[in-house]
Design an enzyme around this catalytic site. Sequence first.
Site, PDB file in Angstrom:
ATOM      1  N   ASP A 256     -18.272  -7.011  -0.053  1.00 38.95           N
ATOM      2  CA  ASP A 256     -18.937  -6.888   1.247  1.00 38.95           C
ATOM      3  C   ASP A 256     -20.285  -6.206   1.077  1.00 38.95           C
ATOM      4  O   ASP A 256     -21.057  -6.131   2.024  1.00 38.95           O
ATOM      5  CB  ASP A 256     -18.052  -6.082   2.210  1.00 38.95           C
ATOM      6  CG  ASP A 256     -18.648  -6.020   3.607  1.00 38.95           C
ATOM      7  OD1 ASP A 256     -19.014  -7.099   4.130  1.00 38.95           O
ATOM      8  OD2 ASP A 256     -18.794  -4.913   4.159  1.00 38.95           O
ATOM      9  N   GLU A 261     -29.156  -4.914  -1.511  1.00 38.03           N
ATOM     10  CA  GLU A 261     -28.931  -5.670  -0.275  1.00 38.03           C
ATOM     11  C   GLU A 261     -29.883  -5.229   0.846  1.00 38.03           C
ATOM     12  O   GLU A 261     -30.032  -5.933   1.842  1.00 38.03           O
ATOM     13  CB  GLU A 261     -27.492  -5.473   0.202  1.00 38.03           C
ATOM     14  CG  GLU A 261     -27.203  -4.026   0.625  1.00 38.03           C
ATOM     15  CD  GLU A 261     -25.787  -3.791   1.148  1.00 38.03           C
ATOM     16  OE1 GLU A 261     -24.882  -4.575   0.848  1.00 38.03           O
ATOM     17  OE2 GLU A 261     -25.620  -2.800   1.890  1.00 38.03           O
TER      18      GLU A 261
END
Length: 327
Positions: A256, A261
Amino acid sequence: MIVSAYEVRPDEMPYMKALEQQLGCEVQTHTEGLTLSSIPELPEGSAVSVLGMYHYGEAELRAMSARGVTALSTRTVGYNHIDLEAARACGISVCNARYDPNGVADYTVMMILLCLRNYKQALWRLQVNDYSLGGLMGRELKDLTVGIIGTGRIGAQVIRSLHGFGCKILAHDTHINESLSGQADYVPLDELYRSCDIISLHVPLMLETWHMINDKSLSLMKDGVVLINCARGDLMDINALIHGIESEKIGALGLDVLESEEGIVHRDRKTDIFSNREMAYLRQFKNVVYTPHMAFYTDAAVGQMVDCGIRGCLQMARGEACPTRLV
Ligand code: COI
């Protein structure tokens, strides 16, 4: 008192509005993040609340202090994006959020099951009317050993949830959580790496845990190991993950979060030239399930995150006790 809240999503707004009434403050909301260039626009002396996608180092904290900011909250559990020492030096109090661990724990269990049952491939194939079973045979949790690294609130809840599946559970942490006795056996980290079919990370990102999953730790693990990360991307070296998938050392990844990111997740980047090669390459594998940092994202958690964020920075700014204060 004004609370300047940044990275505010539309789903947080009703909670913010309700708190304005309840706490007698004005919450000024901004969808964008607070950066060095926007800090000079902060209302003088306001309390500040942020989420988790921007870094607050010495320069940002000094600039906030120059605007009279004395209280900063992050509406997240993780606080690796804030330099606490620099905040202390600038006289800025910092608090984080606390929300029930169930949302992230449920998501972790889902990731484990998706990986074990080859769900990504099944889903892809159905898009092209392929209803065959070849290559989709899964494994059952009751036959497997799961390793949980980090047994704080989230790791402990994952263990409680997994207990009902009948798998063997090994755990590792610097502190032993006595409430888990009979549900998991604590072992040294090397033993956990060597013995587990599935390994899930639930530790904070710190100097000691940065890239803890790397070529060396992977070499200790079973061939075909399933790795799950719903914690922080930088716990895993993305290049080691790529090599692990290519060499089939890693059987599946349920991620996840991913290294680098920031600036990508929680944004619509579909019309952009996407230049994060590692992310683009890693997520295309049939056995890599990747989602955009959303394990936290439930109705229950969002309300608690906003509550801790707004209430916490107000409490600190007003000199009151704040249960989630870090410095
Ligand atoms: C956290 O609460 O630590 C999260 O990962 C949530 C996310 C919005 C950054």
